[in-house]
Scaffold this motif. Structure first.
Motif, PDB file in Angstrom:
ATOM      1  N   CYS A  93     -29.998 -17.809  12.922  1.00  0.00           N
ATOM      2  CA  CYS A  93     -29.523 -18.301  11.523  1.00  0.00           C
ATOM      3  C   CYS A  93     -28.185 -19.052  11.166  1.00  0.00           C
ATOM      4  CB  CYS A  93     -29.356 -17.060  10.051  1.00  0.00           C
ATOM      5  SG  CYS A  93     -30.840 -16.703   9.815  1.00  0.00           S
ATOM      6  N   VAL A  94     -27.321 -18.564  12.059  1.00  0.00           N
ATOM      7  CA  VAL A  94     -26.076 -19.504  12.815  1.00  0.00           C
ATOM      8  C   VAL A  94     -26.479 -20.701  13.283  1.00  0.00           C
ATOM      9  CG1 VAL A  94     -23.274 -19.197  13.123  1.00  0.00           C
ATOM     10  CG2 VAL A  94     -24.575 -17.581  11.955  1.00  0.00           C
ATOM     11  N   ILE A  95     -26.765 -20.555  14.415  1.00  0.00           N
ATOM     12  CA  ILE A  95     -27.511 -21.658  14.984  1.00  0.00           C
ATOM     13  C   ILE A  95     -27.758 -22.235  13.985  1.00  0.00           C
ATOM     14  CG2 ILE A  95     -28.467 -22.462  17.153  1.00  0.00           C
ATOM     15  CD1 ILE A  95     -28.071 -20.188  18.510  1.00  0.00           C
ATOM     16  N   ALA A  96     -29.546 -22.395  13.442  1.00  0.00           N
ATOM     17  CA  ALA A  96     -29.836 -23.192  12.715  1.00  0.00           C
ATOM     18  C   ALA A  96     -29.276 -23.882  11.516  1.00  0.00           C
ATOM     19  CB  ALA A  96     -31.485 -22.796  12.293  1.00  0.00           C
ATOM     20  N   GLY A  97     -28.483 -23.373  11.561  1.00  0.00           N
ATOM     21  CA  GLY A  97     -26.765 -24.278  10.349  1.00  0.00           C
ATOM     22  C   GLY A  97     -26.329 -25.203  11.189  1.00  0.00           C
ATOM     23  N   VAL A  98     -26.508 -25.119  12.296  1.00  0.00           N
ATOM     24  CA  VAL A  98     -25.067 -26.182  13.552  1.00  0.00           C
ATOM     25  C   VAL A  98     -25.383 -26.796  14.458  1.00  0.00           C
ATOM     26  CG1 VAL A  98     -23.510 -24.112  12.062  1.00  0.00           C
ATOM     27  CG2 VAL A  98     -23.718 -24.717  14.227  1.00  0.00           C
ATOM     28  N   ALA A 103     -26.281 -31.074  18.803  1.00  0.00           N
ATOM     29  CA  ALA A 103     -27.938 -31.233  19.555  1.00  0.00           C
ATOM     30  C   ALA A 103     -27.172 -32.435  20.913  1.00  0.00           C
ATOM     31  CB  ALA A 103     -28.566 -30.950  18.589  1.00  0.00           C
ATOM     32  N   ASP A 104     -27.308 -33.583  19.467  1.00  0.00           N
ATOM     33  CA  ASP A 104     -27.201 -35.072  20.709  1.00  0.00           C
ATOM     34  C   ASP A 104     -25.745 -34.199  21.410  1.00  0.00           C
ATOM     35  OD1 ASP A 104     -29.538 -35.598  20.132  1.00  0.00           O
ATOM     36  OD2 ASP A 104     -28.813 -36.002  18.420  1.00  0.00           O
ATOM     37  N   ILE A 105     -24.614 -33.556  22.002  1.00  0.00           N
ATOM     38  CA  ILE A 105     -23.848 -33.564  22.146  1.00  0.00           C
ATOM     39  C   ILE A 105     -23.969 -33.595  24.022  1.00  0.00           C
ATOM     40  CG2 ILE A 105     -21.277 -33.018  22.718  1.00  0.00           C
ATOM     41  CD1 ILE A 105     -20.923 -32.327  19.490  1.00  0.00           C
ATOM     42  N   PRO A 106     -24.021 -34.408  24.575  1.00  0.00           N
ATOM     43  CA  PRO A 106     -23.560 -33.841  25.644  1.00  0.00           C
ATOM     44  C   PRO A 106     -23.602 -32.071  26.737  1.00  0.00           C
ATOM     45  CG  PRO A 106     -22.855 -36.036  25.455  1.00  0.00           C
ATOM     46  CD  PRO A 106     -22.801 -35.090  24.568  1.00  0.00           C
ATOM     47  N   ALA A 107     -22.491 -32.261  26.310  1.00  0.00           N
ATOM     48  CA  ALA A 107     -21.174 -30.684  26.417  1.00  0.00           C
ATOM     49  C   ALA A 107     -22.728 -29.909  25.859  1.00  0.00           C
ATOM     50  CB  ALA A 107     -20.341 -30.700  26.316  1.00  0.00           C
TER      51      ALA A 107
END
Length: 180
Positions: A93-98, A103-107
């Motif tokens: 739930c936390v990951i889905a929220g952020v 997601a597109d950041i190279p790191a």
């Protein structure tokens, strides 16, 4: 009540410490349930894994349900299952929220690539442990090779393989080819 809390906390700790899904959880399940808690044996947990492959759901969830049920009946099965899925539910739930924001950041992409490599190693380690416990003689090696080849070249349900191997194990034991 104390035993139920211990079940929940033990399986929640397993759930929160494990990345990579069911097979990656196998070493942690064994360490916690066989070595530390001594709630089951290595042989029994192998049986739970085998049965877990024949039933719907994730291997860790199925194993939690089996062990919880064995220790405390239906309430124990429910509590152990809730414990193992609770951390994943919160984390997802936390990951889905952020995640969509990052997601597109190279790191972040690189981190996920590294995590995938780690998960492969965890699964490989689980396979090696299972191999050592399961393939113990020429008969089980032959059975392993047969199922491996069939699974690579044919689209056969894993349930069929498990049922076939269960029947083969019974036949081999009755023929005296391997121990009971």
């Amino acid at each position: 009540m104390k035993k139920y809390w211990e079940l929940f906390i033990t399986f929640a700790r397993i759930g929160v410490m494990t990345f990579g899904g069911g097979y990656a959880m196998i070493p942690i399940l064994e360490r916690e349930l066989v070595d530390r808690k001594q709630w089951t044996t290595s042989e029994e947990i192998m049986d739970y894994y085998a049965v877990g492959q024949c039933t719907p759901g994730v291997i860790a969830v199925n194993t939690a349900t089996f062990i919880g049920y064995r220790l405390c009946g239906v309430p124990g099965g429910i509590i152990a299952t809730a414990g193992v899925v609770f951390p994943s539910l919160v984390i997802i739930c936390v990951i889905a929220g952020v995640l969509s924001n990052f997601a597109d950041i190279p790191a972040v992409k690189s981190a996920f690539a590294g995590i995938r490599v780690c998960v492969c190693v965890l699964i490989f380690n689980a396979v090696v442990k299972l191999w050592k416990a399961a393939v113990t003689d020429k008969a089980t090696l032959a059975l392993f090779l047969l199922v491996f080849v069939l699974s690579v070249f044919f689209d056969i349900s894993p349930v069929v393989f498990v049922l076939f191997c269960a029947a083969a194990g019974i036949v081999l034991a009755r023929l005296g080819v391997r121990g009971k």
